[in-house]
Write a protein that holds these residues in place. Sequence first.
Motif, PDB file in Angstrom:
ATOM      1  N   GLU A   1       0.919  -1.350  -0.102  1.00  0.00           N
ATOM      2  CA  GLU A   1       0.139  -0.097  -0.045  1.00  0.00           C
ATOM      3  C   GLU A   1       0.883   1.024  -0.015  1.00  0.00           C
ATOM      4  N   ASN A   2       1.869   1.094   0.693  1.00  0.00           N
ATOM      5  CA  ASN A   2       2.909   2.342   0.795  1.00  0.00           C
ATOM      6  C   ASN A   2       3.601   2.544  -0.495  1.00  0.00           C
TER       7      ASN A   2
ATOM      8  N   ARG B   1       2.009   1.766  -3.303  1.00  0.00           N
ATOM      9  CA  ARG B   1       0.953   2.490  -4.196  1.00  0.00           C
ATOM     10  C   ARG B   1       0.870   3.909  -4.085  1.00  0.00           C
ATOM     11  N   ASN B   2       0.829   4.309  -2.648  1.00  0.00           N
ATOM     12  CA  ASN B   2       0.502   5.470  -2.354  1.00  0.00           C
ATOM     13  C   ASN B   2       1.910   6.437  -2.762  1.00  0.00           C
ATOM     14  N   SER B   3       2.974   5.903  -2.945  1.00  0.00           N
ATOM     15  CA  SER B   3       4.231   6.809  -3.415  1.00  0.00           C
ATOM     16  C   SER B   3       3.877   7.302  -4.832  1.00  0.00           C
ATOM     17  N   GLY B   4       3.315   6.638  -5.532  1.00  0.00           N
ATOM     18  CA  GLY B   4       2.938   7.065  -7.126  1.00  0.00           C
ATOM     19  C   GLY B   4       3.932   6.655  -7.845  1.00  0.00           C
TER      20      GLY B   4
END
Length: 247
Positions: free
Chosen positions: A149-150, A152-155
């Motif tokens: 998830e991290n 993914r959230n990092s872009g």
Amino acid sequence: MEKRVEFLNTYVDALTMNETLNRIEQSIINKECIQHVVINAGKVNLMQDDKELTRIINECPIINADGQSIVWGSKFLGSSLPERVAGIDIFTELIKISSEKGYKPYFFGAKEEVVVEVVRKFKEKYPTLKVAGYRNGYFKEEESKNIAENIRNSGADILFVAFSSPKKEYWIRENMNIMKVPFAMGVGGSFDVIAGKTTRAPKWMQKNGLEWFYRFIQEPKRMWKRYLVGNYRFCRCVLSFKLGRYE
């Protein structure tokens, strides 16, 4: 559509380095979320005993010949691959391209001091490089979802996973739907090479299929089984296939 060559119990894409990089860029631009893999003699041996690994690898949209042994073996069996496309070379070329085009890589794996040094060296060499994030490769299984998830959230546009096989192939496949990263590849021990912890074979050894021997003489006690026994097993598999005795 690229030509995919059958090799023993797997496949290899008959791509040059430039063709591979172009295909990878397409996946980033189109946000395809694909898993990339390279194969060498050692991985082919692992696949003999691990059917799930075989399935994962065979379903990857891009499969490159990381080892010169794959190129030679394919030719011996009557197929043709244009060249070896080593994973570490794809890795470093993608960093260069990312710095030029603004793609954001995420670095995952190795010890904390190693991954930090990898990021530092790349930022030093390519000041315009936008790093999405990084994390060491030490974690508990229950942390996997949070890590994915991290990412993914990092872009991140590109994910480099520096685990050994088959852990990296399994982890990427299991978490790809969570991460939603356009392009993910396993890079094995490449972080250690970039950080200067280990050294890569000279160019002439790479071109002549002796990179494994260079690695062996660095750590003979640890690597003798992987390379000496492993190479014998690989050659036996190729010969068996040629003689029609491969199962």
